[in-house]
Scaffold this motif. Structure first.
Motif, PDB file in Angstrom:
ATOM      1  N   UNK A   1       0.781  -1.223   0.000  1.00  0.00           N
ATOM      2  CA  UNK A   1       0.000   0.000   0.000  1.00  0.00           C
ATOM      3  C   UNK A   1       0.811   1.271   0.000  1.00  0.00           C
ATOM      4  N   UNK A   2       2.129   1.145   0.017  1.00  0.00           N
ATOM      5  CA  UNK A   2       2.987   2.339   0.096  1.00  0.00           C
ATOM      6  C   UNK A   2       4.004   2.407  -1.032  1.00  0.00           C
TER       7      UNK A   2
ATOM      8  N   UNK B   1     -13.614   6.335  11.445  1.00  0.00           N
ATOM      9  CA  UNK B   1     -12.302   5.841  11.859  1.00  0.00           C
ATOM     10  C   UNK B   1     -11.410   5.604  10.640  1.00  0.00           C
ATOM     11  N   UNK B   2     -10.105   5.752  10.838  1.00  0.00           N
ATOM     12  CA  UNK B   2      -9.124   5.531   9.772  1.00  0.00           C
ATOM     13  C   UNK B   2      -7.893   4.870  10.378  1.00  0.00           C
ATOM     14  N   UNK B   3      -7.002   4.394   9.515  1.00  0.00           N
ATOM     15  CA  UNK B   3      -5.805   3.709   9.979  1.00  0.00           C
ATOM     16  C   UNK B   3      -4.666   4.677  10.229  1.00  0.00           C
ATOM     17  N   UNK B   4      -4.048   4.586  11.394  1.00  0.00           N
ATOM     18  CA  UNK B   4      -2.908   5.438  11.751  1.00  0.00           C
ATOM     19  C   UNK B   4      -1.612   4.664  11.595  1.00  0.00           C
ATOM     20  N   UNK B   5      -0.665   5.274  10.867  1.00  0.00           N
ATOM     21  CA  UNK B   5       0.661   4.675  10.694  1.00  0.00           C
ATOM     22  C   UNK B   5       1.711   5.750  10.919  1.00  0.00           C
ATOM     23  N   UNK B   6       2.993   5.375  10.792  1.00  0.00           N
ATOM     24  CA  UNK B   6       4.059   6.353  10.936  1.00  0.00           C
ATOM     25  C   UNK B   6       4.794   6.227  12.260  1.00  0.00           C
ATOM     26  N   UNK B   7       5.816   7.066  12.470  1.00  0.00           N
ATOM     27  CA  UNK B   7       6.666   6.956  13.654  1.00  0.00           C
ATOM     28  C   UNK B   7       5.919   6.987  14.983  1.00  0.00           C
ATOM     29  N   UNK B   8       4.734   7.629  15.016  1.00  0.00           N
ATOM     30  CA  UNK B   8       3.979   7.706  16.270  1.00  0.00           C
ATOM     31  C   UNK B   8       3.630   6.331  16.828  1.00  0.00           C
ATOM     32  N   UNK B   9       3.467   5.342  15.962  1.00  0.00           N
ATOM     33  CA  UNK B   9       3.042   4.014  16.430  1.00  0.00           C
ATOM     34  C   UNK B   9       4.216   3.074  16.677  1.00  0.00           C
ATOM     35  N   UNK B  10       5.444   3.507  16.346  1.00  0.00           N
ATOM     36  CA  UNK B  10       6.574   2.576  16.361  1.00  0.00           C
ATOM     37  C   UNK B  10       6.786   1.892  17.718  1.00  0.00           C
TER      38      UNK B  10
ATOM     39  N   UNK C   1       8.794   2.599  10.965  1.00  0.00           N
ATOM     40  CA  UNK C   1      10.247   2.561  10.740  1.00  0.00           C
ATOM     41  C   UNK C   1      10.638   3.662   9.768  1.00  0.00           C
ATOM     42  N   UNK C   2      11.485   4.559  10.225  1.00  0.00           N
ATOM     43  CA  UNK C   2      11.885   5.714   9.433  1.00  0.00           C
ATOM     44  C   UNK C   2      13.387   5.747   9.161  1.00  0.00           C
ATOM     45  N   UNK C   3      14.166   5.064   9.999  1.00  0.00           N
ATOM     46  CA  UNK C   3      15.623   5.084   9.893  1.00  0.00           C
ATOM     47  C   UNK C   3      16.184   3.678  10.088  1.00  0.00           C
ATOM     48  N   UNK C   4      17.474   3.540   9.782  1.00  0.00           N
ATOM     49  CA  UNK C   4      18.134   2.273  10.035  1.00  0.00           C
ATOM     50  C   UNK C   4      18.122   1.911  11.504  1.00  0.00           C
ATOM     51  N   UNK C   5      18.260   2.906  12.369  1.00  0.00           N
ATOM     52  CA  UNK C   5      18.216   2.655  13.811  1.00  0.00           C
ATOM     53  C   UNK C   5      16.868   2.086  14.228  1.00  0.00           C
ATOM     54  N   UNK C   6      15.798   2.623  13.654  1.00  0.00           N
ATOM     55  CA  UNK C   6      14.461   2.084  13.944  1.00  0.00           C
ATOM     56  C   UNK C   6      14.378   0.614  13.554  1.00  0.00           C
TER      57      UNK C   6
ATOM     58  N   UNK D   1       5.063   3.926   5.540  1.00  0.00           N
ATOM     59  CA  UNK D   1       4.784   5.359   5.508  1.00  0.00           C
ATOM     60  C   UNK D   1       6.014   6.182   5.167  1.00  0.00           C
ATOM     61  N   UNK D   2       7.182   5.727   5.555  1.00  0.00           N
ATOM     62  CA  UNK D   2       8.418   6.457   5.257  1.00  0.00           C
ATOM     63  C   UNK D   2       8.605   6.687   3.764  1.00  0.00           C
ATOM     64  N   UNK D   3       8.043   5.807   2.928  1.00  0.00           N
ATOM     65  CA  UNK D   3       8.183   5.961   1.478  1.00  0.00           C
ATOM     66  C   UNK D   3       7.502   7.228   0.961  1.00  0.00           C
ATOM     67  N   UNK D   4       6.473   7.691   1.667  1.00  0.00           N
ATOM     68  CA  UNK D   4       5.794   8.917   1.245  1.00  0.00           C
ATOM     69  C   UNK D   4       6.623  10.146   1.573  1.00  0.00           C
ATOM     70  N   UNK D   5       7.372  10.072   2.638  1.00  0.00           N
ATOM     71  CA  UNK D   5       8.233  11.176   3.051  1.00  0.00           C
ATOM     72  C   UNK D   5       9.520  11.215   2.239  1.00  0.00           C
TER      73      UNK D   5
END
Length: 302
Positions: A22-23, A211-220, A244-249, A265-269
């Motif tokens: 989906x991303x 309601x909608x689906x929440x993704x991104x660093x907030x849920x990590x 997951x946004x970084x290698x460290x994540x 989600x990182x693919x959109x950023x």
């Protein structure tokens, strides 16, 4: 140089990062942006047997450190995917993961049969879809429902079967054990979290479905906790995803025991996120004298 290869389901993947469903479209959309041969795989846009138009109204909303979506599984259907998308997807130089959901057990079984015959490498079964024969309750909420659909699909699935779990499961360890017992070769988690937003000017919910689906660093951190639980519950590989946004994540998930990770989600950023995260994992390993991911996989559990 660190060896980033991952052995999964008896196959060797080029790296631990898989583009999440989906991303990333079906893969070719990113071919001129990233070196797709460095990825562990691409999980294509989520499919249903007959396709569907998706949800009306607002579909995306940025939140602090996150993204809400109400796409509604818009997709062209399995037959269209096989004829028009799969051939190009197979030319991307990495493993092809087909993500499938269905509203009945029968839809899931038929979709899996068609996708396996078409030659996908891995089947990722999304059990967050509502089971219309059970009043709309998602297959992924109750372990008994998940076991039923996974067992039925296992009977026709001739490739590795990964079950993508919902964070709405009544009891996550029980859910993990149920899908393992039903024949899953692996688990991926977690899918998006249910969330809500209000438009102050309209004085109503932003999304038509409320309601909608929440993704991104907030849920990590929550996703990491769930991956930790899943790894402790089953013996099959667990693929971690969620913010997951970084290698460290990504390394956090691997140290928690994940066999590989998915990046969404990182693919959109950052359209180069999957390859960049792969590179960052390797840089960390080189800096810390870690030759292979097996040396650190699950190390935080010791």
């Amino acid at each position: 140089m660190a060896d980033l290869r991952v052995n999964l389901f008896g196959r060797q993947l080029a790296g631990p990062v898989i583009a999440a469903s989906g991303t990333f479209g079906f893969g070719p959309e990113y071919a001129d942006i990233e070196d797709l041969t460095r990825l562990g795989g691409i999980s294509g846009k989520g499919l249903t047997l007959y396709g569907q138009p998706g949800n009306p109204g607002e579909r995306l909303l940025e939140t602090p450190s996150g993204l809400m979506n109400s796409i509604g599984l818009q997709n062209p259907g399995v037959e269209h995917f096989i004829r028009h998308e799969l051939p190009a997807m197979k030319q991307c130089g990495t493993s092809v993961w087909a993500n499938l959901g269905g509203h009945t057990v029968e839809e899931n079984v038929e979709g899996v049969r068609m996708l396996c015959e078409a030659g996908v490498d891995v089947l990722e079964l999304n059990i967050s879809c509502p089971n219309v024969k059970q009043g709309g309750l998602a297959f992924g909420i109750r372990a008994v429902d998940a076991e039923q659909v996974v067992s039925a699909v296992r009977g026709v699935c001739t490739v590795p079967l990964v079950v993508k779990l919902s964070p709405q499961a009544e009891n996550l360890p029980d859910m993990c054990r149920a899908v393992e017992a039903a024949g899953a070769d692996g688990i991926s988690l977690c899918n998006t979290f249910q969330a809500c937003a209000i438009d102050l000017e309209k004085r109503r919910p932003v999304f038509d479905n409320i309601f909608a689906g929440l993704s991104g660093p907030a849920i990590r951190p929550i996703a990491l906790r769930m991956v930790w639980q899943a790894v402790g519950a089953v013996k099959i590989p667990v693929i971690g995803l969620g913010g997951i946004l970084t290698g460290a994540d990504a390394l956090e998930f691997i140290m928690a025991g994940a066999a590989a990770v998915q990046v969404g989600t990182a693919n959109f950023l950052d359209p180069t996120a999957c390859v960049r995260i792969t590179r960052e994992i390797g840089e960390w390993m080189d800096a810390h004298g870690v030759a292979t991911l097996d040396e650190i996989r699950g190390c935080a559990r010791n």
